[in-house]
Enzyme design. Structure first.
Site, mmCIF file in Angstrom:
data_model
loop_
_atom_site.group_PDB
_atom_site.id
_atom_site.type_symbol
_atom_site.label_atom_id
_atom_site.label_comp_id
_atom_site.label_asym_id
_atom_site.label_seq_id
_atom_site.Cartn_x
_atom_site.Cartn_y
_atom_site.Cartn_z
ATOM 1 N N GLY A 69 0.813 -1.202 0.000
ATOM 2 C CA GLY A 69 0.000 0.000 0.000
ATOM 3 C C GLY A 69 0.848 1.255 0.000
ATOM 4 O O GLY A 69 0.531 2.230 -0.697
ATOM 5 N N TYR A 108 -8.235 -17.695 4.486
ATOM 6 C CA TYR A 108 -7.579 -16.671 3.664
ATOM 7 C C TYR A 108 -7.972 -16.840 2.202
ATOM 8 O O TYR A 108 -8.297 -15.869 1.509
ATOM 9 C CB TYR A 108 -6.062 -16.773 3.809
#
Length: 320
Positions: A28, A172
């Site tokens: 990010g 996940y």
């Protein structure tokens, strides 16, 4: 040989407003940093504001910080309301933040942590911000998935929150499969508007903090590998891992419904290219059922009509 896509391939981003979740570190951070360097006004949406401010201080350009905790729908709603009061448009929404292989635990709303953070939090955020994007030609929602969407992955509608049994990898995988199914269903719903499009990306195997919850049996071998000369052969830097997301977000040739990942062998590393997700990810009925379940769980309704038509397949898309 085709020219390799890098940050130098990105067009000028001046005049665009971008929001990147989980932007204080790793993928990010690199995504936000590259967008800011190209001239975008970038909002770092982070859980820890102090870490976000430190990250922003290391970036050049117009960068601000917004508190956002994807494990709390109250926080998502508060962040969306604040952003709507601050911004008059949103060109790029990068749904990047995520958790991986966490021990069994729940979000503040009682959702399994990986499904709640990786999928439901971003689903709610997107729905609450979408009306800032719909009037903006060329606006894009990019959601970061993973090759983990192929591993023991399915949408367990009979136990979405893993209350009966729990496996870190399977949970996940469900969350990352949900990211892709959300993208494809969102793209179908956006197609009639002709302005905003939805794409997905994955980083391959990048050297970030995301894998800190890897089970011990795997963590020790991976740590050893990371400290040897083999590391560059099996992983890539966060800056390289961010390239598929950046290409999905900025490449003028990218189309809604596409999925980008590293171009190397098994999509582990390399420069970004168009890739294909698992056959399960394209199942229209499952996508639509997941969308309905996500609306019910989050209480968020999108300002767009239900989708029509056949399932998306690799390369099928609407142009920006």
């Amino acid at each position: 040989m085709r020219e390799q896509w890098t940050t130098e391939s990105m067009p000028d981003q001046r005049g665009r407003v971008a929001l990147v979740t989980g932007a204080n570190a790793g993928l990010g951070y690199e995504t936000a940093k590259a967008l800011a360097e190209r001239g975008a006004c970038v909002v770092l949406a982070v859980r820890d504001v102090e870490k976000g401010e430190r990250a922003a201080a290391r970036m050049a350009g117009d960068v601000t910080v917004q508190a956002l905790d994807l494990t709390s729908l109250d926080s998502v709603r508060t962040a969306a309301a604040t952003l709507r009061s601050r911004l008059d448009r949103l060109d790029l929404l990068i749904n990047n933040a995520g958790v991986m292989y966490t021990p069994k635990q729940t979000t503040r709303d009682g959702f399994e942590m990986q499904f709640g953070t990786n999928h439901l939090g971003h689903f709610a955020l997107t729905g609450l911000l979408l009306d800032l994007m719909l009037p903006v030609p060329g606006s894009r929602v990019v959601t970061v998935s993973s090759t983990g969407h192929r591993i023991r992955a399915a949408i367990h509608f009979d136990d979405l929150q893993w209350e009966r049994s729990y496996g870190r990898a399977a949970a996940y995988g469900q969350s990352k499969l949900a990211n892709l199914m959300f993208t494809y269903e969102l793209q179908r719903r956006l197609a009639a508007h002709g302005t905003t499009v939805a794409l997905a990306a994955h980083p391959g195997m990048s050297n970030t903090e995301l894998a800190r919850n890897t089970p011990a049996a795997l963590r020790l071998p991976l740590t050893w590998l990371a400290l040897t000369w083999l590391a560059p052969l099996i992983t890539q830097t966060p800056a390289m891992g961010a390239l598929p997301t950046l290409r999905a977000a900025t490449d003028p040739a990218a189309l809604g419904g596409q999925y980008y990942g590293p171009g190397g062998r098994n999509e582990v590393k390399g420069h970004p290219r168009l890739v294909t997700s698992s056959p399960e990810s394209y199942e229209l009925a499952v996508q639509q059922r997941l969308w309905a379940a996500s609306e019910e769980l989050t209480g968020v309704k999108f300002p767009i009509a239900e989708s029509e038509g056949s399932p998306l397949t690799s390369g099928s898309a609407a142009t920006t």
